[in-house]
Design a protein around this motif. Structure first.
Motif, PDB file in Angstrom:
ATOM      1  N   LEU A  89      36.944  59.998  53.315  1.00 49.62           N
ATOM      2  CA  LEU A  89      38.154  59.433  53.906  1.00 49.62           C
ATOM      3  C   LEU A  89      39.018  58.737  52.868  1.00 49.62           C
ATOM      4  O   LEU A  89      40.238  58.696  52.991  1.00 49.62           O
ATOM      5  CB  LEU A  89      37.777  58.449  55.011  1.00 49.62           C
ATOM      6  CG  LEU A  89      36.777  58.950  56.061  1.00 49.62           C
ATOM      7  CD1 LEU A  89      36.523  57.874  57.101  1.00 49.62           C
ATOM      8  CD2 LEU A  89      37.269  60.234  56.704  1.00 49.62           C
ATOM      9  N   ALA A  90      38.361  58.163  51.863  1.00 46.51           N
ATOM     10  CA  ALA A  90      39.074  57.464  50.796  1.00 46.51           C
ATOM     11  C   ALA A  90      38.104  57.235  49.652  1.00 46.51           C
ATOM     12  O   ALA A  90      36.880  57.287  49.831  1.00 46.51           O
ATOM     13  CB  ALA A  90      39.625  56.132  51.283  1.00 46.51           C
ATOM     14  N   THR A  91      38.637  56.994  48.469  1.00 45.81           N
ATOM     15  CA  THR A  91      37.814  56.587  47.337  1.00 45.81           C
ATOM     16  C   THR A  91      38.333  55.258  46.814  1.00 45.81           C
ATOM     17  O   THR A  91      39.536  54.959  46.900  1.00 45.81           O
ATOM     18  CB  THR A  91      37.815  57.629  46.202  1.00 45.81           C
ATOM     19  OG1 THR A  91      39.165  57.837  45.760  1.00 45.81           O
ATOM     20  CG2 THR A  91      37.212  58.942  46.665  1.00 45.81           C
ATOM     21  N   VAL A  92      37.409  54.467  46.290  1.00 47.26           N
ATOM     22  CA  VAL A  92      37.764  53.183  45.693  1.00 47.26           C
ATOM     23  C   VAL A  92      37.126  53.121  44.316  1.00 47.26           C
ATOM     24  O   VAL A  92      36.002  53.583  44.118  1.00 47.26           O
ATOM     25  CB  VAL A  92      37.291  51.996  46.554  1.00 47.26           C
ATOM     26  CG1 VAL A  92      38.154  51.844  47.779  1.00 47.26           C
ATOM     27  CG2 VAL A  92      35.827  52.135  46.950  1.00 47.26           C
ATOM     28  N   SER A  93      37.852  52.586  43.369  1.00 46.94           N
ATOM     29  CA  SER A  93      37.310  52.467  42.020  1.00 46.94           C
ATOM     30  C   SER A  93      37.682  51.107  41.446  1.00 46.94           C
ATOM     31  O   SER A  93      38.764  50.577  41.704  1.00 46.94           O
ATOM     32  CB  SER A  93      37.819  53.587  41.112  1.00 46.94           C
ATOM     33  OG  SER A  93      39.237  53.627  41.108  1.00 46.94           O
ATOM     34  N   GLY A  94      36.740  50.537  40.687  1.00 47.76           N
ATOM     35  CA  GLY A  94      36.962  49.223  40.102  1.00 47.76           C
ATOM     36  C   GLY A  94      35.656  48.528  39.847  1.00 47.76           C
ATOM     37  O   GLY A  94      34.587  49.170  39.843  1.00 47.76           O
ATOM     38  N   PRO A  95      35.669  47.229  39.613  1.00 47.87           N
ATOM     39  CA  PRO A  95      34.432  46.489  39.367  1.00 47.87           C
ATOM     40  C   PRO A  95      33.446  46.644  40.526  1.00 47.87           C
ATOM     41  O   PRO A  95      33.827  46.516  41.702  1.00 47.87           O
ATOM     42  CB  PRO A  95      34.920  45.036  39.247  1.00 47.87           C
ATOM     43  CG  PRO A  95      36.350  45.156  38.818  1.00 47.87           C
ATOM     44  CD  PRO A  95      36.866  46.372  39.529  1.00 47.87           C
ATOM     45  N   VAL A  96      32.206  46.928  40.198  1.00 43.47           N
ATOM     46  CA  VAL A  96      31.182  47.126  41.226  1.00 43.47           C
ATOM     47  C   VAL A  96      31.027  45.873  42.085  1.00 43.47           C
ATOM     48  O   VAL A  96      30.805  45.958  43.301  1.00 43.47           O
ATOM     49  CB  VAL A  96      29.845  47.529  40.586  1.00 43.47           C
ATOM     50  CG1 VAL A  96      28.748  47.623  41.648  1.00 43.47           C
ATOM     51  CG2 VAL A  96      29.978  48.854  39.854  1.00 43.47           C
ATOM     52  N   ARG A  97      31.153  44.727  41.468  1.00 39.82           N
ATOM     53  CA  ARG A  97      31.063  43.490  42.244  1.00 39.82           C
ATOM     54  C   ARG A  97      32.100  43.464  43.366  1.00 39.82           C
ATOM     55  O   ARG A  97      31.801  43.100  44.510  1.00 39.82           O
ATOM     56  CB  ARG A  97      31.263  42.277  41.335  1.00 39.82           C
ATOM     57  CG  ARG A  97      30.042  41.910  40.485  1.00 39.82           C
ATOM     58  CD  ARG A  97      30.312  40.619  39.710  1.00 39.82           C
ATOM     59  NE  ARG A  97      29.112  40.168  39.006  1.00 39.82           N
ATOM     60  CZ  ARG A  97      29.043  39.030  38.307  1.00 39.82           C
ATOM     61  NH1 ARG A  97      30.120  38.252  38.209  1.00 39.82           N
ATOM     62  NH2 ARG A  97      27.913  38.681  37.713  1.00 39.82           N
ATOM     63  N   ASP A  98      33.304  43.868  43.062  1.00 36.41           N
ATOM     64  CA  ASP A  98      34.364  43.876  44.075  1.00 36.41           C
ATOM     65  C   ASP A  98      34.084  44.907  45.166  1.00 36.41           C
ATOM     66  O   ASP A  98      34.271  44.643  46.360  1.00 36.41           O
ATOM     67  CB  ASP A  98      35.715  44.174  43.426  1.00 36.41           C
ATOM     68  CG  ASP A  98      36.188  43.067  42.500  1.00 36.41           C
ATOM     69  OD1 ASP A  98      35.716  41.920  42.643  1.00 36.41           O
ATOM     70  OD2 ASP A  98      37.025  43.360  41.624  1.00 36.41           O
ATOM     71  N   LEU A  99      33.635  46.074  44.750  1.00 36.78           N
ATOM     72  CA  LEU A  99      33.377  47.142  45.725  1.00 36.78           C
ATOM     73  C   LEU A  99      32.285  46.737  46.710  1.00 36.78           C
ATOM     74  O   LEU A  99      32.419  46.951  47.924  1.00 36.78           O
ATOM     75  CB  LEU A  99      32.971  48.437  45.006  1.00 36.78           C
ATOM     76  CG  LEU A  99      33.963  49.001  43.979  1.00 36.78           C
ATOM     77  CD1 LEU A  99      33.470  50.344  43.453  1.00 36.78           C
ATOM     78  CD2 LEU A  99      35.363  49.133  44.579  1.00 36.78           C
ATOM     79  N   LEU A 100      31.209  46.159  46.205  1.00 35.94           N
ATOM     80  CA  LEU A 100      30.094  45.793  47.084  1.00 35.94           C
ATOM     81  C   LEU A 100      30.406  44.562  47.929  1.00 35.94           C
ATOM     82  O   LEU A 100      29.947  44.450  49.068  1.00 35.94           O
ATOM     83  CB  LEU A 100      28.836  45.553  46.258  1.00 35.94           C
ATOM     84  CG  LEU A 100      28.310  46.761  45.477  1.00 35.94           C
ATOM     85  CD1 LEU A 100      26.979  46.423  44.808  1.00 35.94           C
ATOM     86  CD2 LEU A 100      28.154  47.981  46.385  1.00 35.94           C
TER      87      LEU A 100
END
Length: 283
Positions: A89-100
């Motif tokens: 549906l979507a992808t997100v990329s960036g610092p793992v801390r932010d994603l989790l």
């Protein structure tokens, strides 16, 4: 905003409250302890079930609020789209801390709204071609009404009033307080001559009386399809008619085929199961 008119101010308020609940005083202590601050990754928001998407811009706002410019959100689908299990549906990329840290808040909102849209679409499909519309109610979660009604629109449904002041709806207790269905109708019409007014009836006789009095929107409460057809026949288009009560996906088409204009379905918002959506790192 999207083609379904997502209320931006409401999104901001809901996301702020939801993140405050999740982050508490110290933030995501588990992620902060286990994930290096320099670690970056790409992740996919993927459907685990077939359904209809609603709330992708809400999820985007969650990642933006947590990431503060560090997370890139890319759409793979759009609100209102039918999706299959496994579809990204979507992808997100960036610092793992932010994603989790953003993951659960984003998935809670996206899964709930997509569940509402998915259930709504099932009702819409069930009555396709009849000319009737599926309409929601005020049986929504406090604080989430605008988003849930948005999700109903994503699923192909239409909205009832947003608040008690947007339109008048005379129900059985109002009728009892006023001394009769026509009396209640006239009292509200006199007090608010320009406001949309719907009046609930539970007998054919009441329907005849209020339509004769000038009602232009009548809710047929717990009537059988046979009685609904009788009301439709004598109304002859003079008023819009809405069916409510005893409705299910099994009888939705039979009710719609009576000629009513709307089916009022509280279950769209109060009983919609969450659409299972997950976030997978490394996609």
């Amino acid at each position: 905003m999207t083609e379904y008119d997502l209320p931006d101010r409401v999104v901001a308020d809901v996301v702020t409250l939801a993140l405050a609940e999740d982050l508490g005083a110290a933030g995501d202590v588990t992620t902060l302890a286990t994930v290096d601050a320099a670690s970056v990754a790409r992740a996919a928001l993927a459907a685990r079930q077939d359904g209809v998407v609603a709330g992708l811009p809400v999820a985007e706002r969650v990642f933006a609020a947590v990431g503060q410019g560090r997370v890139v959100f890319e759409y793979g689908s759009a609100d209102g789209a039918r999706v299959s299990a496994g579809e990204v549906l979507a992808t997100v990329s960036g610092p793992v801390r932010d994603l989790l840290t953003a993951e659960r808040t984003a998935l809670n909102l996206l899964g709930h709204l997509s569940g509402v849209a998915t259930l709504t679409r099932r009702w819409v499909d069930a009555i396709a071609g009849t000319g009737a519309h599926v309409r929601d109610t005020r049986k929504t979660m406090p604080g989430l009404r605008a988003l849930e009604k948005y999700a109903v629109r994503c699923g192909g449904g239409v909205n009832h009033r947003m608040s008690l002041s947007d339109a008048a709806l005379v129900k059985d207790n109002h009728v009892a307080a006023a001394g009769g269905v026509v009396a209640a109708f006239r009292l509200v019409r006199a007090a608010h001559p320009d406001l949309a007014l719907e009046i609930e009836v539970d007998t054919v006789e009441q329907a005849r009386d209020v339509i004769a009095a000038g009602a232009d929107l009548v809710l047929l409460d717990n009537m059988s399809p046979a009685l609904m057809r009788e009301v439709v026949a004598f109304t002859r288009g003079r008023a819009k008619l809405e069916a409510s009560g005893r409705l299910s996906l099994d009888n939705a088409r039979e009710v719609a085929e009576t000629g009513v204009d709307y089916l009022a379905v509280g279950a769209l918002t109060h009983s919609a199961p969450v659409l299972d959506i997950g976030l997978d790192l490394g996609e």
